[in-house]
Design a protein around this motif. Structure first.
Motif, PDB file in Angstrom:
ATOM      1  N   THR A 216       6.900   9.048  -2.883  1.00  0.00           N
ATOM      2  CA  THR A 216       5.589   9.806  -2.287  1.00  0.00           C
ATOM      3  C   THR A 216       4.893   8.549  -3.536  1.00  0.00           C
ATOM      4  OG1 THR A 216       5.374  11.500  -1.426  1.00  0.00           O
ATOM      5  CG2 THR A 216       3.470  11.068  -2.362  1.00  0.00           C
TER       6      THR A 216
ATOM      7  N   HIS B 137       2.014   8.529  -6.219  1.00  0.00           N
ATOM      8  CA  HIS B 137       1.497   9.316  -7.246  1.00  0.00           C
ATOM      9  C   HIS B 137       0.422   7.961  -8.589  1.00  0.00           C
ATOM     10  CE1 HIS B 137       2.756  13.071  -6.596  1.00  0.00           C
ATOM     11  NE2 HIS B 137       4.222  11.773  -6.657  1.00  0.00           N
TER      12      HIS B 137
ATOM     13  N   ARG C 178       7.177   1.892  -3.978  1.00  0.00           N
ATOM     14  CA  ARG C 178       6.436   2.103  -3.055  1.00  0.00           C
ATOM     15  C   ARG C 178       4.769   1.658  -4.386  1.00  0.00           C
ATOM     16  NH1 ARG C 178       9.780   5.229  -5.707  1.00  0.00           N
ATOM     17  NH2 ARG C 178       9.019   7.097  -7.147  1.00  0.00           N
TER      18      ARG C 178
END
Length: 442
Positions: free
Chosen positions: A131, A133, A169
């Motif tokens: 993920t 952040h 990512r």
């Protein structure tokens, strides 16, 4: 009474942006942030693993924290925490260790921050760190570090970053614009774009999204009001495209300053490192930058003493850098990292020899930097002054990253001034004539 929390960051600009974001999670929950050298109830230490002395640095910072508050709760996060959680948990005084997927949840995971008999470890495989952040530093300095990308899909034989941070990512251009505008509203004048592999920004085809770093830079250049300066923290030479160079050359907001990792000037060593370019690519990028921005500052990362690097290979790197039109070097003696391919390669270079080669390149770096600075003596340029004070002098940076020193004046903090560069002081910083300081009209 609210608990006091203090933070310490080891490592890169990316870590600084994440520490700042984690600190905001605490203040939002009612904790009081204090400086690290003050007594606190909780100390959060964000670690790095790039070199082999991560353990030594971590132990030292823990020891310093407990000097201020012997009964404080100490939590360790960051790259070293992901790679060696058990090892860190055994450091005297450490109460909790949180891996890459857990560090942004530490307020919830640790709850009341009560000390236990045994260190708590919150650690998942790095594959779960998938993920993005949103993170940026805030209130720490004149410049803000804005994280736009995390992780890395490259497999350089010397590097543990993919093991520590996971796959590449990114945030979306839309979200980054929102963050940049929030930062602008706070009065910050300069944003440094940070990431593990910035040029890989936005390439997430498995999620049906393909944005590019060029598109991000173009959007920031055109759509963010209130930010005077953007800098690109570091970008791989194979990902630094002609359109990115051209955008910076023609932008009033993106500064003429690139930091481009090289690692070696020997094609043989670059292949052993599994870098995704050979030295001709690097030569071409520097030539393209200098053709469009003759006064552009170019910084270079280089590793010496990599396995199988002979004296001839090192001299090839030295001569390559000596002839290249660059401005400064960040030099790293190679250090073995667990679970990397290079760890077991033959041709180990003795540590003493690695240090000798590093010293030679650091001397070259000083010569390059001084020559770059001296080329600008007599020129007028814009300087953004910062709050840091050393021996009664405050410092700032020109657009092309020349460090300037002037007598401290609180009015100058976070102000952009037009100055004339007059010469170097004993510390190698550029001096200006204070009488010629003029506030830029906006």
């Amino acid at each position: 009474m609210s608990k006091k929390v203090a933070f310490y960051t080891l490592g890169c600009k990316l870590n600084f942006s994440e520490t700042s974001t984690i600190s905001r999670l605490f203040t939002e929950r009612g904790f009081q942030k204090v400086d690290f050298q003050e007594a606190a109830d909780i100390y959060i230490i964000n670690t790095c693993s790039v070199t082999d002395n991560a353990d030594k640095k971590c132990r030292k910072v823990v020891k310093e924290a407990l000097k201020h508050s012997p009964d404080a709760f100490v939590a360790i996060v960051g790259c070293y925490a992901q790679l060696k959680p058990q090892e860190i948990s055994e450091i005297p005084g450490v109460d909790a260790v949180l891996g890459a997927a857990e560090k942004f949840q530490l307020v919830d995971l640790l709850g009341t921050f009560e000390k236990k008999d045994k260190s708590a470890i919150f650690h998942s495989p790095v594959s779960t760190a998938n993920t993005f952040h949103n993170s940026y530093s805030f209130g720490d300095r004149t410049r803000t570090f804005l994280k736009v990308q995390d992780g890395c899909d490259y497999s350089c034989t010397f590097c543990t970053i993919p093991q520590a941070r996971g796959k590449s990512r990114s945030d979306t251009v839309e979200n980054i614009l929102r963050s940049a505008n929030e930062i602008a509203e706070s009065g910050v004048k300069e944003i440094v774009l940070t990431g593990v592999n910035l040029g890989d920004f936005g390439i997430q085809e498995d999620k049906g999204r393909v944005e590019t770093f060029y598109q991000l830079a173009k959007a920031l250049d055109e759509k963010v009001e209130g930010i005077e300066r953007f800098r690109i923290s570091s970008i791989e030479p194979n990902l630094l495209t002609d359109e990115i160079i051209s955008l910076v050359a023609n932008s009033k907001k993106f500064m003429p300053h690139f930091h481009i990792p090289l690692q070696s000037g020997s094609d043989k060593i670059l292949k052993l490192m599994r870098r995704r370019y050979l030295r001709q690519v690097y030569t071409d990028r520097v030539a393209s930058i200098k053709a469009q921005m003759p006064h552009c500052c170019i910084g270079v990362d280089v590793i010496v003493g990599f396995p199988c690097e002979t004296e001839a290979d090192f001299l090839e790197t030295y001569n390559f850098l000596n002839e290249l039109d660059i401005s400064y070097l960040h030099v790293f003696p190679y250090s073995e990292r667990d679970n990397t391919l290079a760890e077991n390669m033959p041709g180990v270079v003795p540590q003493k020899e690695r240090n000798r080669r590093a010293d030679m390149l650091r001397i070259l770096s000083e010569k390059k930097k001084r020559f770059f600075y001296e080329q600008h003596i007599g020129m007028e340029t814009n300087v953004l002054f910062e709050a840091d004070i050393t021996n009664g002098l405050m410092e700032g940076f020109t657009e092309n990253y020349i460090r300037v020193a002037v007598k401290y004046d609180p009015i100058l903090v976070n102000e952009t001034k037009r100055v004339k560069l007059t010469g170097l002081n004993a510390q190698g910083l550029m001096e200006v004539e204070e009488a010629e300081l003029e506030v830029l009209k906006h």
